[in-house]
Write an enzyme that holds these catalytic residues in place. Structure first.
Site, PDB file in Angstrom:
ATOM      1  N   ARG A 139       0.843  -1.209   0.000  1.00 32.83           N
ATOM      2  CA  ARG A 139       0.000   0.000   0.000  1.00 32.83           C
ATOM      3  C   ARG A 139       0.868   1.245   0.000  1.00 32.83           C
ATOM      4  O   ARG A 139       0.817   2.059  -0.901  1.00 32.83           O
ATOM      5  CB  ARG A 139      -0.918  -0.013   1.223  1.00 32.83           C
ATOM      6  CG  ARG A 139      -1.621   1.298   1.473  1.00 32.83           C
ATOM      7  CD  ARG A 139      -2.796   1.163   2.394  1.00 32.83           C
ATOM      8  NE  ARG A 139      -3.741   0.190   1.872  1.00 32.83           N
ATOM      9  CZ  ARG A 139      -4.538  -0.572   2.620  1.00 32.83           C
ATOM     10  NH1 ARG A 139      -4.511  -0.476   3.919  1.00 32.83           N
ATOM     11  NH2 ARG A 139      -5.373  -1.430   2.063  1.00 32.83           N
ATOM     12  N   TYR A 140       1.683   1.403   1.036  1.00 33.76           N
ATOM     13  CA  TYR A 140       2.582   2.551   1.104  1.00 33.76           C
ATOM     14  C   TYR A 140       3.807   2.222   0.262  1.00 33.76           C
ATOM     15  O   TYR A 140       4.251   1.065   0.226  1.00 33.76           O
ATOM     16  CB  TYR A 140       2.999   2.815   2.550  1.00 33.76           C
ATOM     17  CG  TYR A 140       1.836   2.939   3.515  1.00 33.76           C
ATOM     18  CD1 TYR A 140       1.142   4.145   3.632  1.00 33.76           C
ATOM     19  CD2 TYR A 140       1.441   1.862   4.293  1.00 33.76           C
ATOM     20  CE1 TYR A 140       0.077   4.268   4.517  1.00 33.76           C
ATOM     21  CE2 TYR A 140       0.372   1.982   5.178  1.00 33.76           C
ATOM     22  CZ  TYR A 140      -0.302   3.179   5.289  1.00 33.76           C
ATOM     23  OH  TYR A 140      -1.346   3.291   6.156  1.00 33.76           O
ATOM     24  N   ARG A 143       6.804   0.316   2.085  1.00 38.67           N
ATOM     25  CA  ARG A 143       6.515  -0.793   2.999  1.00 38.67           C
ATOM     26  C   ARG A 143       5.664  -1.855   2.323  1.00 38.67           C
ATOM     27  O   ARG A 143       4.853  -1.548   1.449  1.00 38.67           O
ATOM     28  CB  ARG A 143       5.692  -0.297   4.195  1.00 38.67           C
ATOM     29  CG  ARG A 143       6.474   0.284   5.320  1.00 38.67           C
ATOM     30  CD  ARG A 143       5.637   1.306   6.078  1.00 38.67           C
ATOM     31  NE  ARG A 143       5.613   2.574   5.362  1.00 38.67           N
ATOM     32  CZ  ARG A 143       4.837   3.597   5.661  1.00 38.67           C
ATOM     33  NH1 ARG A 143       3.986   3.504   6.659  1.00 38.67           N
ATOM     34  NH2 ARG A 143       4.887   4.709   4.984  1.00 38.67           N
ATOM     35  N   CYS A 152      -3.437 -18.201  14.370  1.00 40.32           N
ATOM     36  CA  CYS A 152      -3.070 -17.502  15.611  1.00 40.32           C
ATOM     37  C   CYS A 152      -3.286 -18.484  16.749  1.00 40.32           C
ATOM     38  O   CYS A 152      -4.098 -19.401  16.635  1.00 40.32           O
ATOM     39  CB  CYS A 152      -3.969 -16.301  15.853  1.00 40.32           C
ATOM     40  SG  CYS A 152      -3.976 -15.142  14.493  1.00 40.32           S
ATOM     41  N   CYS A 156      -8.584 -13.257  18.450  1.00 38.68           N
ATOM     42  CA  CYS A 156      -9.126 -12.086  19.126  1.00 38.68           C
ATOM     43  C   CYS A 156     -10.480 -11.767  18.516  1.00 38.68           C
ATOM     44  O   CYS A 156     -10.617 -11.734  17.288  1.00 38.68           O
ATOM     45  CB  CYS A 156      -8.190 -10.893  18.940  1.00 38.68           C
ATOM     46  SG  CYS A 156      -6.485 -11.302  19.276  1.00 38.68           S
ATOM     47  N   CYS A 159     -10.523  -8.887  15.938  1.00 31.16           N
ATOM     48  CA  CYS A 159      -9.482  -8.938  14.901  1.00 31.16           C
ATOM     49  C   CYS A 159      -9.906  -8.218  13.626  1.00 31.16           C
ATOM     50  O   CYS A 159     -11.033  -8.360  13.159  1.00 31.16           O
ATOM     51  CB  CYS A 159      -9.164 -10.394  14.572  1.00 31.16           C
ATOM     52  SG  CYS A 159      -7.920 -10.549  13.288  1.00 31.16           S
ATOM     53  N   ARG A 161      -8.528  -8.856  10.784  1.00 28.78           N
ATOM     54  CA  ARG A 161      -8.459  -9.824   9.673  1.00 28.78           C
ATOM     55  C   ARG A 161      -9.316 -11.043   9.974  1.00 28.78           C
ATOM     56  O   ARG A 161      -8.925 -12.186   9.745  1.00 28.78           O
ATOM     57  CB  ARG A 161      -7.010 -10.241   9.406  1.00 28.78           C
ATOM     58  CG  ARG A 161      -6.160  -9.113   8.932  1.00 28.78           C
ATOM     59  CD  ARG A 161      -4.972  -9.520   8.060  1.00 28.78           C
ATOM     60  NE  ARG A 161      -4.224  -8.317   7.773  1.00 28.78           N
ATOM     61  CZ  ARG A 161      -3.108  -7.953   8.400  1.00 28.78           C
ATOM     62  NH1 ARG A 161      -2.562  -8.757   9.288  1.00 28.78           N
ATOM     63  NH2 ARG A 161      -2.516  -6.829   8.114  1.00 28.78           N
ATOM     64  N   ASP A 320     -11.451  -0.841  13.549  1.00 24.67           N
ATOM     65  CA  ASP A 320     -11.766  -0.846  12.117  1.00 24.67           C
ATOM     66  C   ASP A 320     -13.226  -1.234  11.876  1.00 24.67           C
ATOM     67  O   ASP A 320     -13.860  -1.860  12.734  1.00 24.67           O
ATOM     68  CB  ASP A 320     -10.855  -1.852  11.389  1.00 24.67           C
ATOM     69  CG  ASP A 320      -9.418  -1.363  11.343  1.00 24.67           C
ATOM     70  OD1 ASP A 320      -9.202  -0.141  11.378  1.00 24.67           O
ATOM     71  OD2 ASP A 320      -8.507  -2.215  11.281  1.00 24.67           O
ATOM     72  N   ASP A 357      -7.380   3.799  10.846  1.00 23.36           N
ATOM     73  CA  ASP A 357      -6.953   3.149   9.602  1.00 23.36           C
ATOM     74  C   ASP A 357      -8.145   3.296   8.664  1.00 23.36           C
ATOM     75  O   ASP A 357      -9.183   2.647   8.843  1.00 23.36           O
ATOM     76  CB  ASP A 357      -6.601   1.667   9.862  1.00 23.36           C
ATOM     77  CG  ASP A 357      -5.462   1.214   8.963  1.00 23.36           C
ATOM     78  OD1 ASP A 357      -5.263   1.868   7.913  1.00 23.36           O
ATOM     79  OD2 ASP A 357      -4.787   0.232   9.297  1.00 23.36           O
ATOM     80  N   LYS A 364      -3.327   4.954   7.393  1.00 21.15           N
ATOM     81  CA  LYS A 364      -3.452   5.441   8.776  1.00 21.15           C
ATOM     82  C   LYS A 364      -3.518   6.957   8.817  1.00 21.15           C
ATOM     83  O   LYS A 364      -2.645   7.632   8.275  1.00 21.15           O
ATOM     84  CB  LYS A 364      -2.264   4.946   9.603  1.00 21.15           C
ATOM     85  CG  LYS A 364      -2.234   3.445   9.720  1.00 21.15           C
ATOM     86  CD  LYS A 364      -1.044   2.965  10.506  1.00 21.15           C
ATOM     87  CE  LYS A 364      -0.873   1.472  10.335  1.00 21.15           C
ATOM     88  NZ  LYS A 364      -0.434   1.090   8.975  1.00 21.15           N
TER      89      LYS A 364
HETATM   90  S1  SF4 Z   1      -5.588  -9.592  16.163  1.00 19.69           S
HETATM   91 FE1  SF4 Z   1      -6.179 -11.120  14.630  1.00 19.69          FE
HETATM   92  S2  SF4 Z   1      -4.292 -11.632  13.589  1.00 19.69           S
HETATM   93 FE2  SF4 Z   1      -3.730 -10.621  15.494  1.00 19.69          FE
HETATM   94  S3  SF4 Z   1      -3.464 -12.291  16.968  1.00 19.69           S
HETATM   95 FE3  SF4 Z   1      -5.555 -11.573  17.180  1.00 19.69          FE
HETATM   96  S4  SF4 Z   1      -6.710 -12.912  15.822  1.00 19.69           S
HETATM   97 FE4  SF4 Z   1      -4.595 -13.118  15.239  1.00 19.69          FE
END
Ligand code: SF4
Length: 452
Positions: A139-140, A143, A152, A156, A159, A161, A320, A357, A364
């Protein structure tokens, strides 16, 4: 590491939430809360990260075994939509089986994840549209971000993603890694590669080394950053073996993701110490989460704890617009309010940048309280954290635009216009702590003394 302790001394679904927000009491040998430990299959291998991965809580029935009083309404539906995994270690930090517990809230699926306002989408940052190669976000200009794995150790609930993490747990293939290396070689403008996921530290050390070594083989790449939540959710993974391997690919940075002071356990401190001692600069990316850390005092405590363990608070992200996180979203004003609180209380070293973001891949965007009150061709009027207003003169004025440095007086109380036109240099609130200290004065015998 100081922990406030719950009156019960263990996690409990039956007890009302204690008044303190930070309640962790651990078995000093295993770090496991006793009631959780009693329901785990075995804890002899607690410090073995592979054991932690093998024994992740993945099914609602396991959750029910650990927390018999848990109301599981909605948990199964949410888990079917977005995968669940909680390491025994992270589960052991749960004090209360409800949403008032920050660790519970971040790890146990909730019915609210199925709320779908139209503003949310699977990929609001449009990462997929910025992938010249599947898994590599460019994107940038300077980077690139590599999704090295979709796995993972803990999924989370907030998350960003969610569309990727955990639906299929797999790492990058050698063929794809070759494509990535070729792309980096053909794009010498990329100086910084972020190895992300998923969580790259869930990969076997050798597999992660293959990735780092491929990236390092591109001479135009200056730095490698690893984005990981492992020090938070599975700190025993930060082994000497892993750290020794990382050192071979310096400069390597690690960005981690602590969200609440209850995550700053002795085990997490030890993990970060290992990384820092290996010369790996560490940053932290917090997400502002309703009911977890949308509180100025919680955020202050988190930031203070992080710098103590040599982790620099780097970003505080606005949540997000990701499908499944509506119940975590806070108004943008809450973040600004928290930044206002932190400034002046904490050193700049401990204050993260608050960023949005932007949707549509806008990148960002820093957001902060407004410190510029007024601007004229000759002076900018700035406000500090106390509410003091000061005029900053532009260069080359040579006395033009009023008498810089003249003080406000009771007889002719100045306004912002007088500051911006240069007739006054400051307006000072009278009832601040600093003002009171100055009023008390410096003892006469110490005036003019600068000898240290
Ligand atoms: S935020 Fe998403 S990518 Fe990061 S550790 Fe938690 S579940 Fe995994």
């Amino acid at each position: 590491m100081q922990h406030a302790t719950s009156p019960e001394g263990e996690n409990s679904c039956d007890q009302p939430p204690p008044s303190s927000t930070l309640t962790v009491e651990q078995n000093p040998s295993t770090g496991v809360l006793s009631s959780v430990a009693a329901r785990l299959p075995e804890v002899a291998d607690w410090s073995d990260w592979r054991w932690q991965v093998r024994n992740r809580v993945r099914r609602v029935s396991q959750l029910k075994t650990l927390f018999p009083d848990l109301d599981i309404a909605g948990v199964a539906e949410a888990t079917a939509r977005f995968p669940m995994a909680i390491t025994p270690y992270y589960a052991s930090l749960i004090q209360r089986c409800d949403n008032t517990d920050p660790i519970f809230r971040m790890s146990v699926p909730q019915m609210e994840e199925l709320i779908e306002p139209v503003c949310l989408s699977d990929d609001p940052l449009e990462e997929d549209a910025d992938m010249p190669i599947p898994g590599l976000v460019h994107r940038y200009t300077d980077r690139a971000l590599l999704i090295a794995t979709t796995m993972c150790s803990m999924y989370c609930r907030h998350c960003t993603r969610k569309r990727v993490a955990g639906h299929r747990e797999s790492g990058i293939t050698p063929a794809r890694l070759k494509q990535v290396t070729r792309y980096l070689t053909e794009h010498p403008e990329i100086h910084d590669v972020i190895v992300s996921g998923g969580d790259p530290f869930t990969l076997p050390t050798q597999a992660l080394e293959s990735i780092l070594s491929a990236i390092r083989s591109v001479p135009t790449v200056d730095i490698i950053r690893v984005g990981t939540r492992t020090p938070v959710v599975m700190p025993m993974r930060i082994t000497d073996e892993l750290v020794t391997m990382l050192r071979r690919y310096h400069p390597v940075y690690v960005n981690t993701h602590f969200n609440h002071p209850a995550e700053l356990t002795p085990a997490a401190v030890e993990a970060c110490t290992r990384l820092a001692d290996a010369g790996i600069p560490m940053g932290n990316q917090t997400v502002l989460l309703k009911g977890v850390n949308d509180d100025p005092v919680v955020m202050e405590t988190l930031c203070r704890g992080l710098v103590r363990m040599r982790v620099r608070p780097y970003y505080m992200f606005q949540c997000d617009l990701v499908r499944g996180v509506e119940h975590f979203r806070t108004p943008l004003t809450r973040g600004i309010e928290i930044m206002e609180y932190l400034r002046g209380r904490l050193s700049g070293l401990a204050i993260p940048s608050f960023v949005v973001d932007a949707p549509h891949g806008g990148g960002k965007i820093p957001v902060s309280p407004n410190y510029i009150v007024s601007m004229s061709p000759t002076h900018t009027v700035l406000r500090n954290f106390e509410g003091m207003l000061v005029a900053y003169p532009e260069p080359g004025l040579h006395g033009r635009g009023g008498t810089v440095g003249r003080q406000a007086s009771d007889e002719s109380a100045p306004g912002v216009w007088e500051l911006s036109s240069g007739n006054y240099s400051k307006i000072q609130p009278q009832n601040t702590v600093r003002h009171a200290r100055r009023q008390r004065g410096i003892p006469e015998q110490r005036q003019g003394e600068l000898t240290l």
